[in-house]
Design a protein around this motif. Sequence first.
Motif, PDB file in Angstrom:
ATOM      1  N   UNK A  65      23.578  -9.944 -23.901  1.00 28.80           N
ATOM      2  CA  UNK A  65      24.044 -11.256 -23.446  1.00 28.80           C
ATOM      3  C   UNK A  65      25.570 -11.300 -23.479  1.00 28.80           C
ATOM      4  N   UNK A  66      26.163 -10.740 -24.549  1.00 29.78           N
ATOM      5  CA  UNK A  66      27.615 -10.763 -24.703  1.00 29.78           C
ATOM      6  C   UNK A  66      28.298  -9.994 -23.579  1.00 29.78           C
ATOM      7  N   UNK A  67      27.777  -8.827 -23.257  1.00 28.03           N
ATOM      8  CA  UNK A  67      28.343  -8.038 -22.163  1.00 28.03           C
ATOM      9  C   UNK A  67      28.221  -8.792 -20.839  1.00 28.03           C
ATOM     10  N   UNK A  68      27.058  -9.404 -20.624  1.00 23.39           N
ATOM     11  CA  UNK A  68      26.842 -10.121 -19.360  1.00 23.39           C
ATOM     12  C   UNK A  68      27.829 -11.276 -19.210  1.00 23.39           C
ATOM     13  N   UNK A  69      28.166 -11.938 -20.336  1.00 24.75           N
ATOM     14  CA  UNK A  69      29.047 -13.109 -20.262  1.00 24.75           C
ATOM     15  C   UNK A  69      30.519 -12.734 -20.346  1.00 24.75           C
ATOM     16  N   UNK A  70      30.828 -11.434 -20.485  1.00 28.45           N
ATOM     17  CA  UNK A  70      32.214 -11.045 -20.793  1.00 28.45           C
ATOM     18  C   UNK A  70      33.175 -11.338 -19.640  1.00 28.45           C
ATOM     19  N   UNK A  71      32.663 -11.466 -18.423  1.00 35.08           N
ATOM     20  CA  UNK A  71      33.546 -11.766 -17.306  1.00 35.08           C
ATOM     21  C   UNK A  71      33.778 -13.251 -17.086  1.00 35.08           C
ATOM     22  N   UNK A 121      15.128 -10.318 -20.437  1.00 37.32           N
ATOM     23  CA  UNK A 121      16.507 -10.174 -20.927  1.00 37.32           C
ATOM     24  C   UNK A 121      17.438  -9.973 -19.736  1.00 37.32           C
ATOM     25  N   UNK A 122      17.024  -9.154 -18.790  1.00 36.56           N
ATOM     26  CA  UNK A 122      17.871  -8.873 -17.631  1.00 36.56           C
ATOM     27  C   UNK A 122      18.075 -10.140 -16.787  1.00 36.56           C
ATOM     28  N   UNK A 123      17.028 -10.947 -16.678  1.00 36.18           N
ATOM     29  CA  UNK A 123      17.182 -12.191 -15.904  1.00 36.18           C
ATOM     30  C   UNK A 123      18.131 -13.160 -16.575  1.00 36.18           C
ATOM     31  N   UNK A 124      18.086 -13.249 -17.908  1.00 35.83           N
ATOM     32  CA  UNK A 124      19.054 -14.107 -18.613  1.00 35.83           C
ATOM     33  C   UNK A 124      20.458 -13.568 -18.363  1.00 35.83           C
ATOM     34  N   UNK A 125      20.617 -12.244 -18.469  1.00 38.60           N
ATOM     35  CA  UNK A 125      21.941 -11.635 -18.262  1.00 38.60           C
ATOM     36  C   UNK A 125      22.462 -11.937 -16.859  1.00 38.60           C
ATOM     37  N   UNK A 126      21.597 -11.793 -15.861  1.00 43.53           N
ATOM     38  CA  UNK A 126      22.031 -12.030 -14.482  1.00 43.53           C
ATOM     39  C   UNK A 126      22.516 -13.472 -14.319  1.00 43.53           C
ATOM     40  N   UNK A 127      21.826 -14.408 -14.950  1.00 44.60           N
ATOM     41  CA  UNK A 127      22.226 -15.804 -14.846  1.00 44.60           C
ATOM     42  C   UNK A 127      23.542 -16.040 -15.584  1.00 44.60           C
ATOM     43  N   UNK A 128      23.717 -15.409 -16.748  1.00 43.12           N
ATOM     44  CA  UNK A 128      24.976 -15.559 -17.492  1.00 43.12           C
ATOM     45  C   UNK A 128      26.146 -15.041 -16.644  1.00 43.12           C
ATOM     46  N   UNK A 129      25.943 -13.911 -15.959  1.00 42.68           N
ATOM     47  CA  UNK A 129      27.023 -13.340 -15.127  1.00 42.68           C
ATOM     48  C   UNK A 129      27.434 -14.325 -14.044  1.00 42.68           C
ATOM     49  N   UNK A 130      26.485 -15.144 -13.600  1.00 41.62           N
ATOM     50  CA  UNK A 130      26.765 -16.022 -12.458  1.00 41.62           C
ATOM     51  C   UNK A 130      27.371 -17.361 -12.886  1.00 41.62           C
ATOM     52  N   UNK A 131      27.565 -17.580 -14.206  1.00 38.39           N
ATOM     53  CA  UNK A 131      28.161 -18.834 -14.650  1.00 38.39           C
ATOM     54  C   UNK A 131      29.639 -18.838 -14.273  1.00 38.39           C
ATOM     55  N   UNK A 132      30.069 -19.860 -13.592  1.00 40.53           N
ATOM     56  CA  UNK A 132      31.462 -19.861 -13.112  1.00 40.53           C
ATOM     57  C   UNK A 132      32.385 -20.435 -14.187  1.00 40.53           C
TER      58      UNK A 132
END
Length: 370
Positions: A265-271, A359-370
């Motif tokens: 989750x942390x990696x997905x949200x890092x951007x 887990x991957x679906x949560x990550x994908x959604x986190x990446x898309x948070x603007x």
Amino acid sequence: MSEHPAIPFNDLSRGLQRDRESLLRTAAEVIDSGYAVHGTQHRAFESELAAYVGVDHAVGVANGTDALELAIKAVRPADRSVVITAGNAGGYTSTAVVRAGLTPRYADVDPTTLCLTADTVRDLIDDEVGVVVVTHLYGHVGEVSALRALCDTRGIALVEDCAQAIGADSPSGRAGTFGHAATISFYPTKNLGAVGDGGAVVTRSQHVADRVRQLRQYGWSTKYDAALSGGTNSRLDEMQAAFLRVRLPLVDGFNQRRRDIIARYGTAASGVAPEALAVLPALGGHGAHLAICRSRKRDAVRARLREAGIATDVHFPLPDWTQAAFARYAPSAPLPHTEAACNEVFSLPLFPELSEAEVERVCATLRSVA
Ligand SMILES: *Cc1c(COP(=O)(O)O)cnc(C)c1O
């Protein structure tokens, strides 16, 4: 709405189905043993739990809130009635303190770990303070040695609330080994969950263990002779002790899986800009009970996740003293880090049985948070 099935915040049925055969087998053993409380399973669980935590004694009780109440009663210096605690930890300690007839006093938390430290507690200490309860919130075990040293210099007892931190380690030691006593909850969603309620007090001290054993059975010294006041009935059932023996060997693996999910989750949200979304890291031996995010736009981010079919929750939304039951204990000065945390934190789905696809679906959604 998303076309995928919803991702629940937690799903106890998955773990129960995984453990079904061993739970049924042990249930049959309990029934055949003829013991309903305080039998051989309970005795064995107490010693296995003490060994796992790394202390000499574990005392089974009915739940984690009772564990706090009895631990506080067992360690408190008799002439001091104030208990220092954090206000962002769900109110369990406040409940226990008030039930013990004592007064909670709220200290602010460290802004990074959201837990009490020696520095946040020091200025609140006076001669009325008998106990400090440090909650290892979300599974984080901080600089507890410094807090213990501070307590020791002032004749104060330290209790660790390990309800979210069973099996958690820090560079200076394992959760539950720093305090005069430590408490654990086996509520079904905890890292070691029963099939019902359960709790324990763990301690290095024979004296404290003896007092908790007495307090959990009416204050009796021997049967029908209540020698100690403040006793109650708070037993851990034989069936729950047996279920917990099935799952105790699984905890380390579960905790590792929880840490791995938080890291992803942390990696997905890092951007994402940190004001919008920051995942609290769960490094080293973190207990990883909850996957906590902070956000200045909490409602919007949670709504975005909800649209993608992902459940979230808030642990915990209200500082204790803003709840009517504890309002009379409100601090005289603001506690800014506690208040900010309650306004900004929210929790992502986290349980060991989450699938890779989830887990991957949560990550994908986190990446898309603007
Ligand atoms: C769950 C929890 C408790 C209380 O445990 P129960 O078994 O539900 O009474 C206490 N403290 C913390 C931090 C908890 O998360």
